[in-house]
Design an enzyme around this catalytic site. Structure first.
Site, mmCIF file in Angstrom:
data_model
loop_
_atom_site.group_PDB
_atom_site.id
_atom_site.type_symbol
_atom_site.label_atom_id
_atom_site.label_comp_id
_atom_site.label_asym_id
_atom_site.label_seq_id
_atom_site.Cartn_x
_atom_site.Cartn_y
_atom_site.Cartn_z
ATOM 1 N N SER A 185 -9.794 7.930 -7.325
ATOM 2 C CA SER A 185 -8.723 8.535 -8.118
ATOM 3 C C SER A 185 -9.027 9.949 -8.595
ATOM 4 C CB SER A 185 -8.410 7.637 -9.311
ATOM 5 O OG SER A 185 -9.590 7.282 -9.997
ATOM 6 N N HIS A 213 -4.405 3.913 -5.826
ATOM 7 C CA HIS A 213 -3.872 5.210 -5.376
ATOM 8 C C HIS A 213 -3.536 5.209 -3.887
ATOM 9 C CE1 HIS A 213 -4.242 7.825 -8.915
ATOM 10 N NE2 HIS A 213 -5.268 7.061 -9.244
ATOM 11 N N LYS A 244 1.826 3.135 -10.045
ATOM 12 C CA LYS A 244 1.697 4.475 -9.469
ATOM 13 C C LYS A 244 2.850 4.705 -8.490
ATOM 14 C CE LYS A 244 -2.936 4.989 -11.011
ATOM 15 N NZ LYS A 244 -4.216 4.312 -11.027
HETATM 16 C C1 LIG Z 1 -4.879 3.525 -12.128
HETATM 17 C C2 LIG Z 1 -5.909 2.657 -11.585
HETATM 18 C C3 LIG Z 1 -6.063 1.355 -12.058
HETATM 19 C C4 LIG Z 1 -5.297 0.836 -13.239
HETATM 20 O O1 LIG Z 1 -3.987 0.510 -12.921
HETATM 21 P P1 LIG Z 1 -2.964 0.201 -14.109
HETATM 22 O O2 LIG Z 1 -1.880 -0.532 -13.446
HETATM 23 O O3 LIG Z 1 -2.536 1.521 -14.659
HETATM 24 O O4 LIG Z 1 -3.682 -0.610 -15.115
HETATM 25 C C5 LIG Z 1 -6.998 0.539 -11.450
HETATM 26 N N1 LIG Z 1 -7.770 0.993 -10.435
HETATM 27 C C6 LIG Z 1 -7.662 2.249 -9.974
HETATM 28 C C7 LIG Z 1 -8.522 2.688 -8.842
HETATM 29 C C8 LIG Z 1 -6.744 3.126 -10.549
HETATM 30 O O5 LIG Z 1 -6.655 4.370 -10.099
#
Ligand SMILES: *Cc1c(COP(=O)(O)O)cnc(C)c1O
Length: 396
Positions: A185, A213, A244
């Protein structure tokens, strides 16, 4: 209001401020859009994870509203009591199909998906959790809640991974799980999942990939890292978020029917925290439908990505090794990163500065993410402002 007993909080805040780690988020006053109203100002928004620009999409919003009319605003129960609604099971079924997995299970967030799986599967001191050093915080915390010892391998280093798997401790482990982000990320690079899977399987370990992502971003129709590498049917657990590219909130694990059933009976976030609101599941179903039938969003996302990266590189910025819509703009100093972000904001562009502990010290940066919703005009505007302020601050 003051409590003597809470005096430490003020001291902690002061210490964070001194270390440039105090966070005061800007406030979004519109929908999450390519050009958003933030703190009262209209700016080109390069900071959201709204990859496909579907957070404000008419079809997705209609699906959410229709579901609210039919099912109400919440389930008022955890999944295992009476919080499993037909819309949840429909999403689980369709998501499993999307991921070419036998089954899937929904959680309330990506964070909780990682916690649920790590804690449930790594439940004995005889298990071993093996994790990439740059994995997401929720994998780290999931590991902390697990009973299994943890080993960390150097970023994408399969030789190091193999060394760990060859240790006597790993050889005698009851279960071994190798965990990696699909797309990292902060740097926007893609895990070498093909090599990771081959290495893990050679030593009898199974693999969990966190596609937060990557889902809706890479692979055929946005199916994620497994699809990107053509590894269908070879990766035991695909995790991800619905917050996302899927633009709502929630998380999932796509896996075998047996593992899904096991998690559904033991995973603590599933058992002890209420289910996703129906409007959220409905929005995700609408996004799935868009991914399968309207390729224009994914195409625009990647066209925008190529354009922005190219222009930023041409301008002389160090944008790291990203191969995804995440484009870091390296600064190397938090004070300067904050200054760059603030000046850009004044000029009409929002890109968030990131420092320790989100990224290592010395790797402070702005992280930008373009979306399918940005027009060429938005991106040209952003690049011009980056150039102007970058020169002002002697970054380029
Ligand atoms: C954003 C993210 C999460 C968390 O996801 P949420 O649904 O916002 O809790 C978990 N793992 C990775 C790699 C992320 O980038």
């Amino acid at each position: 209001m003051t409590f003597d007993t809470l005096k430490f909080a003020g001291e902690e805040v002061a210490a964070l401020k001194k270390d440039n780690r105090f966070l005061k988020p800007r406030v979004l006053e519109s929908a999450q859009k390519p050009v958003s109203v933030i703190d009262g100002k209209e700016v080109v928004n390069l900071t959201s994870n709204n990859y496909l620009a579907l957070a404000d999409n008419a079809k997705v919003k209609k699906a959410a509203i229709d579901a609210t009319r039919k099912y109400g605003v919440g389930s008022a129960a955890v999944r295992t009591i009476i919080g499993t609604m037909s819309i949840h099971t429909e999403l689980e079924r369709k998501f499993a199909e999307f991921k070419h997995a036998e089954a899937s299970i929904l959680f309330q967030s990506g964070f909780l998906s990682n916690v649920a799986v790590c804690q449930s599967l790594m439940s004995s001191e005889q298990d071993l959790l093996i994790s990439d050093e740059l994995n997401h915080a929720s994998i780290i915390d999931g590991g902390r809640l697990a009973k299994a010892p943890r080993k960390i391998y150097r970023h994408k280093d399969v030789k190091h991974l193999a060394e760990i798997l060859e240790t006597p401790e790993a050889r005698k482990a009851r279960r071994k799980m190798v965990v990696t982000d699909g797309v990292f990320s902060m740097d926007g690079d893609i895990a070498n999942l093909d090599e990771i899977v081959a290495t893990a399987h050679k030593y009898g370990a199974f693999v969990m990939v966190d596609d937060a992502h990557a889902s809706g971003v890479i692979g055929k129709e946005g199916r994620g890292t497994v699809s990107h590498f053509g590894l269908d049917g070879q990766v035991e657990i695909q995790i991800g978020t619905l917050s996302k590219a899927f633009a709502a909130v929630g998380g999932y694990a796509a896996t075998t029917q047996d593992l899904r059933d096991y998690l559904g009976s033991v995973a603590r976030p599933f058992l002890f925290s209420s289910s996703q609101p129906p409007a959220v599941s409905a929005s995700c179903l609408a996004v799935l439908d868009i991914l399968l039938h309207e390729p224009k969003y994914l195409k625009k996302l990647w066209d925008n990505t190529a354009f922005f990266k190219e222009e930023m590189k041409k301008a002389g910025f160090n944008t790291g090794d990203s191969v995804t819509p995440i484009t870091p703009v390296m600064v190397g100093d938090m004070e300067k990163a904050v200054k760059l972000s603030n000046r850009l904001f004044e000029e009409g562009v929002f890109a968030l500065p990131l420092g320790f502990p989100t990224v290592p010290r010395g790797k402070e940066r702005l992280r930008t993410i373009v979306t399918a919703g940005h027009t060429l005009k938005d991106l040209k505007f952003a690049v011009e402002k980056f150039k102007k302020v970058g020169k002002e601050l002697s970054i380029i």
